[in-house]
Every structure is written in C-alpha cells, then in structure tokens.
Design a protein around this motif. Structure first.
Motif, PDB file in Angstrom:
ATOM      1  N   ALA A  54       0.849  -1.184   0.000  1.00 28.28           N
ATOM      2  CA  ALA A  54       0.000   0.000   0.000  1.00 28.28           C
ATOM      3  C   ALA A  54       0.891   1.242   0.000  1.00 28.28           C
ATOM      4  O   ALA A  54       1.736   1.399   0.889  1.00 28.28           O
ATOM      5  N   PRO A  55       0.764   2.132  -1.003  1.00 28.82           N
ATOM      6  CA  PRO A  55       1.648   3.309  -1.066  1.00 28.82           C
ATOM      7  C   PRO A  55       1.614   4.111   0.232  1.00 28.82           C
ATOM      8  O   PRO A  55       0.548   4.416   0.764  1.00 28.82           O
ATOM      9  N   ASN A  56       2.801   4.400   0.721  1.00 30.45           N
ATOM     10  CA  ASN A  56       2.939   5.090   2.001  1.00 30.45           C
ATOM     11  C   ASN A  56       4.085   6.086   1.898  1.00 30.45           C
ATOM     12  O   ASN A  56       5.128   5.786   1.312  1.00 30.45           O
ATOM     13  N   ALA A  57       3.901   7.291   2.439  1.00 28.40           N
ATOM     14  CA  ALA A  57       4.950   8.310   2.505  1.00 28.40           C
ATOM     15  C   ALA A  57       5.467   8.703   1.130  1.00 28.40           C
ATOM     16  O   ALA A  57       6.652   8.954   0.946  1.00 28.40           O
ATOM     17  N   VAL A  58       4.575   8.735   0.143  1.00 30.58           N
ATOM     18  CA  VAL A  58       4.998   9.100  -1.208  1.00 30.58           C
ATOM     19  C   VAL A  58       4.328  10.379  -1.711  1.00 30.58           C
ATOM     20  O   VAL A  58       4.615  10.833  -2.822  1.00 30.58           O
ATOM     21  N   VAL A  59       3.442  10.968  -0.929  1.00 27.19           N
ATOM     22  CA  VAL A  59       2.763  12.191  -1.332  1.00 27.19           C
ATOM     23  C   VAL A  59       3.199  13.320  -0.414  1.00 27.19           C
ATOM     24  O   VAL A  59       3.203  13.177   0.811  1.00 27.19           O
ATOM     25  N   GLN A  60       3.602  14.447  -1.004  1.00 20.83           N
ATOM     26  CA  GLN A  60       4.052  15.582  -0.213  1.00 20.83           C
ATOM     27  C   GLN A  60       3.319  16.849  -0.629  1.00 20.83           C
ATOM     28  O   GLN A  60       2.789  16.927  -1.741  1.00 20.83           O
ATOM     29  N   ARG A  61       3.302  17.822   0.245  1.00 24.31           N
ATOM     30  CA  ARG A  61       2.716  19.114  -0.082  1.00 24.31           C
ATOM     31  C   ARG A  61       3.824  20.018  -0.602  1.00 24.31           C
ATOM     32  O   ARG A  61       4.806  20.295   0.097  1.00 24.31           O
ATOM     33  N   ASN A  62       3.657  20.483  -1.813  1.00 25.00           N
ATOM     34  CA  ASN A  62       4.684  21.306  -2.447  1.00 25.00           C
ATOM     35  C   ASN A  62       4.490  22.785  -2.140  1.00 25.00           C
ATOM     36  O   ASN A  62       3.373  23.238  -1.881  1.00 25.00           O
ATOM     37  N   PRO A  63       5.563  23.556  -2.207  1.00 25.38           N
ATOM     38  CA  PRO A  63       5.439  25.017  -2.112  1.00 25.38           C
ATOM     39  C   PRO A  63       4.920  25.573  -3.428  1.00 25.38           C
ATOM     40  O   PRO A  63       4.807  24.862  -4.428  1.00 25.38           O
ATOM     41  N   ASP A  64       4.632  26.841  -3.441  1.00 18.12           N
ATOM     42  CA  ASP A  64       4.329  27.545  -4.683  1.00 18.12           C
ATOM     43  C   ASP A  64       5.678  27.838  -5.343  1.00 18.12           C
ATOM     44  O   ASP A  64       6.424  28.725  -4.918  1.00 18.12           O
TER      45      ASP A  64
END
Length: 529
Positions: free
Chosen positions: A473-483
């Motif tokens: 199960a995908p884990n720790a692969v999505v991040q919040r990017n800056p502008d």
C-alpha cells in the motif's frame, strides 16, 4: 623560491595545473586555502551547501572534460560532499576534493568538526583518499591526481590536509611535470578480434560512456561494417540517432535481449554493462562477446566475455577503423527491424509513463542540438533518456549510477559556468528539486541563463509505482509542495507556469533569452488536457 602558507601555495599550484574554477564554502578550518585564490587568478563559486559544491564540480567536469575542484572544511564539510563524490565515482567523473582536517584526533575529544577517521570516510566514496602531512606530500598528491585523470578511469580523489600544515610556511610547488604516458594494455589483442568483426553477418556494438571521446571512430567503424548498435544511457550520442541501424539507448528494455541474441558477435566498448545499464543480470548474448574497457574490474565481471581487452576505447576503435579502411560489408541487419523495434519500445514507454513523451517531443523542438541537459532522478528523465534523440555525446548528464536526488540544479550551474554561452537546462522532479533548492541563489547571484524545468506530479511517483507493483500500500509518497513560482520570486529568479505545450515551448525560449535563471513549473498532466 617564493614561500607562502601552504594553503595559498595549493591554490597557486592548481592554477598552474590548469584549474580556473573552484567550488566550495570557506570556514575557520579551511580559510588558509582561501588566502591565495584571488592572487592565483582562480574564480571561486560560493555554494550554499557542500553537497551543492560537489555537484557543481561534477557538472563542470562533465561539461568541460576538466577536473572539477572543491574546497570544503573539516568534518561536516567533507561529509556533506561525500554524496557528490559517490556520484562522481559511479559515473567516472574527475573531481578533486581538498578538505582540511584536525591536527590530532587520537588523544583529544570534543574538538570542533571532529571525526574519528576523515580520510577513511572519504575513501568509501572515491578512488583514493590520502592525508598530506607535509607540503611535499600535498604537492605530490595533487600531481598524482591530475596525472591519473589523464591516463586512468576518471574518478574522484580526496586530499586531506591538517590545519597546521595549511597554515605553515611552504616553499613553492615543483614545476609542472610532463603528462604521463599511456600504456595501452591489450593493444596487441586487437588483432585477434578484427577477423570476428570483419566476418560477422550480424555484428552488434554496444557503446557506453567510456566511448564518448571515440565517437568519430565509432561512427566510421559502423559505416564500414554495417553493424547495428545499442548505447547505454551514458553513451547516448556516441552514434547519432539517425544512423539507420541504431537500436538506441534501450538496453534496459527486456526486448533488447532478444535482439542481442540474434547477433553473431557483440562488441561492448567502454561500458560496465551494469545493473543500471541493463536492469537484468545478463546481457543476453548467445554468440561471441568482446569486452573493451580501461577498468580490469569491469572486464572480470559476470558477463563471461570471450575476449577481454584492457585498452582505451579510442585506441581500439581507431585501430579497428584503420584496419577496415578497404572493407565494405553487407550484413543481415535491416532498417525495418530497427524501426519496428524502436517503435515498439516507444509505445511501451508511453504506456508505462503516459503524458510524458509529448512533452519530451515539445522540448526537443525548441532546443538547439548543442544544448547541454542535466537531469535528476525523476520520471520525466527516465522516459526522456530512452527516446530523446542525441546526435552528439556528453550532452545529457544524469546521476546514472549512485542515483542521487538533487543532482540536476547544482550540476547544471557548474556546467553553465564551464561552457559559458552554450545553452544549458536542468530538469528536476518536484521532490528532488527541494534537495538542493538553495543553490538557485548561486544561479541568481551569477546571473546564469538557466531554464530549470520542475516536473510536478505532487508525489514520489516512481516509488509509488514500485510499491504498487510490489503489492505494498503506497505510504509516505505524497508531499505538499510550495508555490514554486513564488519561491523563484523569493530568490529573485524568473518563473513561468505553462498550462499547455505551446506555452511550455514559449517558456523555454524566454528562459534561454533571460539574464538569469528561470523556474518553469510544469504539471505532469500538461499533455493530457
């Protein structure tokens, strides 16, 4: 003989040996090395992190062919540059890292920047690491490094100098030595492989990064033999993409093994045939395999070559080309099978990474063939390096072996410093960009014309795909990017956020005409709208 503190002498010696640029960061422990930089006439590029300094030196070396040189401090400075050193080691890049070190560590603890074994730590990621405890030793090791860059496989070296030695008065360095002679091991064995090439009906060459300087001879050999070829990622451009029997940089595709199995002789020149070249254990050669490489360790690997020639690629290919002067072959390879193979591989790549290839094609349309490209560990680069046509070698640089994130931006800065007016671009993923984003300040400071393409899928896309294939199960692969555009503004860089391919192409053109770096923020669905 002029006496100066050794730190100053080292800069003067480097200038005498052809060094014009040094990348680094000064500190209280290595400040003596900065005493002589300006006097020697060397340009110093102030990185924002030692990792950036190392990647800049790497990018400079790849662009110019000259060794990249970096100055770092004791302890953490050396540790921070070890990642670039490891990258340079895996990709055969000439780099000399000179660091200060504490005078004594065995009987004292708690000193600033103290390491248990600084020399040994550096040795883990480079060709050799030595400590110079006298001026004479420092001079000798510098000349040893530059001599080996000329005649051996190009890999990084680490010179460690104690602080008190840097501060001490030293006589001038010795006169420049004559360049070392190259002993061409295995040169006599070339005669043994020529009949195999001449008599083959389906000869196949595989060119790696070690054959880049021999590209003219390589092209001549293919024209005289009608041989087919593959290239590794690092060897792209050794043979122009429009050569009719060029299967391209597709060795990592499983179907390449089927093609290789159809050859009656395979000659691999200047390539490790490593995991990162093949992504499988064996090449797939069913016929005679001839390996040509400077590195005896490469020749002795598990591919079980029938002939192993420890010889420079240029010597081998020039000799072969000369011998084939009157030879005109007609092999069984056909252009139709090459066209069909490459068409199938492109469709395969497009299915694996939808939406990327149209952007790659759009990029190619607006870039000069002279453009030097630096890419990072990002899905855009993974797809592009298999399909982007190259007509010359050493113009697409990627962290192939060590596979370090954050490579492209500082390496492109080093490359741009090295090549001047020649166009240079950087291609990074949204996550990897943030590893070395601070080096954007260097590009602004130096007013470098540098398009910086950020491929934004909002995640660690490659890792997510790998997890799914492994039924994790995908884990720790999505991040919040800056502008990213506002981030560019904070650094006083230009920016663009194109929403279609026409706007993307215009943003590239504008960035190549700007007096400074430009962030080009590209969403991964740009071609799917």
């Amino acid at each position: 003989m002029t006496e100066r503190p050794l730190g100053a002498q080292i800069s003067h010696m480097l200038k005498d040996r052809g060094v014009d640029v040094i990348f680094g960061i000064p500190g209280v422990h290595n400040q003596e090395m900065y005493r002589g930089i300006e006097e020697a006439g060397i340009t110093h590029v102030l990185a924002r992190h030692e990792q950036g300094a190392g990647f800049m030196a790497d990018g400079y070396a790849r662009a110019t062919g000259k060794p990249g040189v970096a100055y770092v401090i004791t302890g953490p400075g050396l540790c921070n540059i070890m990642t670039p050193m490891g990258q340079a080691y895996s990709d055969s890049v000439p780099m000399l890292v000179i660091s200060s070190c504490l005078d004594e560590t065995a009987a004292r603890r708690g000193q600033l920047h103290q390491m248990k074994d600084q020399e040994g730590a550096a040795r883990a990621v480079c060709d050799w690491s030595e400590t110079a405890r006298t001026a004479e030793a420092a001079y000798g090791l510098i000349d040893r490094a530059f001599g080996e860059f000329k005649v051996r496989r190009k890999r990084p070296k680490s010179l460690v100098v104690p602080i008190n030695v840097l501060e001490g008065q030293a006589k001038s360095f010795p006169s420049k030595r004559p360049p070392p002679s190259t002993y061409h091991l295995g040169a006599d064995l070339v005669l043994d492989v020529k009949p195999a090439v001449r008599n083959a009906k389906r000869p196949l060459f595989i060119f790696g990064g070690g054959a880049r300087k021999a590209h003219n001879f390589a092209r001549d050999v293919l024209e005289k033999t009608d041989a087919a070829c593959f290239m590794t990622y690092a060897g792209r451009g050794v043979i122009a993409d429009n050569y009719p029997l060029n299967f391209g940089p597709t060795l990592a595709r499983p179907a390449s093994a089927d093609v290789i199995a159809q050859a009656d002789v395979v000659i691999a020149v200047g390539t490790e045939l490593a995991e990162v070249d093949l992504w499988r254990q064996y090449l797939g050669c069913a016929a005679q395999l001839i390996r040509v490489d400077l590195d005896v360790e490469v020749l002795g690997d598990g591919q079980e070559a029938h002939s192993q020639l420890q010889i420079d690629a240029t010597v081998f290919l020039s000799s072969l080309s000369h011998d084939l002067k009157e030879h005109s072959a007609a092999t069984d390879w056909t252009t139709d099978e090459v066209i069909n193979f490459r068409s199938r591989m492109r469709a395969e790549i497009d299915a694996e990474r939808p939406g990327i290839l149209p952007v790659v094609d759009a990029l190619k349309e607006v870039l000069s063939p002279y453009t030097m490209i630096y890419s990072d560990m990002t899905q855009f680069a993974y797809a592009a390096k298999e399909v982007y046509p190259m007509d010359r070698p050493a113009h697409w640089h990627h962290p192939y072996g060590f596979g370090t994130l954050g490579y492209a931006l500082p390496a492109a800065i080093g490359g741009k410093i090295g090549v001047g007016d020649q166009p240079v671009i950087a291609i990074l993923g949204d996550y990897g960009f943030q590893y070395t984003v601070q080096e954007l300040a260097v590009a602004v400071e130096l007013e470098l014309t540098l398009p910086i393409i950020i491929w934004d899928n909002g995640k660690l896309g490659e890792i997510e795909d790998s997890m799914v294939r492994a039924q994790i199960a995908p884990n720790a692969v999505v991040q919040r990017n800056p502008d990213f555009c506002k981030l560019a503004e904070a650094y006083s860089a230009a920016s663009a956020a194109p929403r279609d391919l026409a706007a993307f192409q215009q943003a590239i053109k504008d960035a190549l005409a700007a007096d400074g770096p430009t962030i080009i923020h590209v969403k991964s669905d740009i071609a799917l709208k």
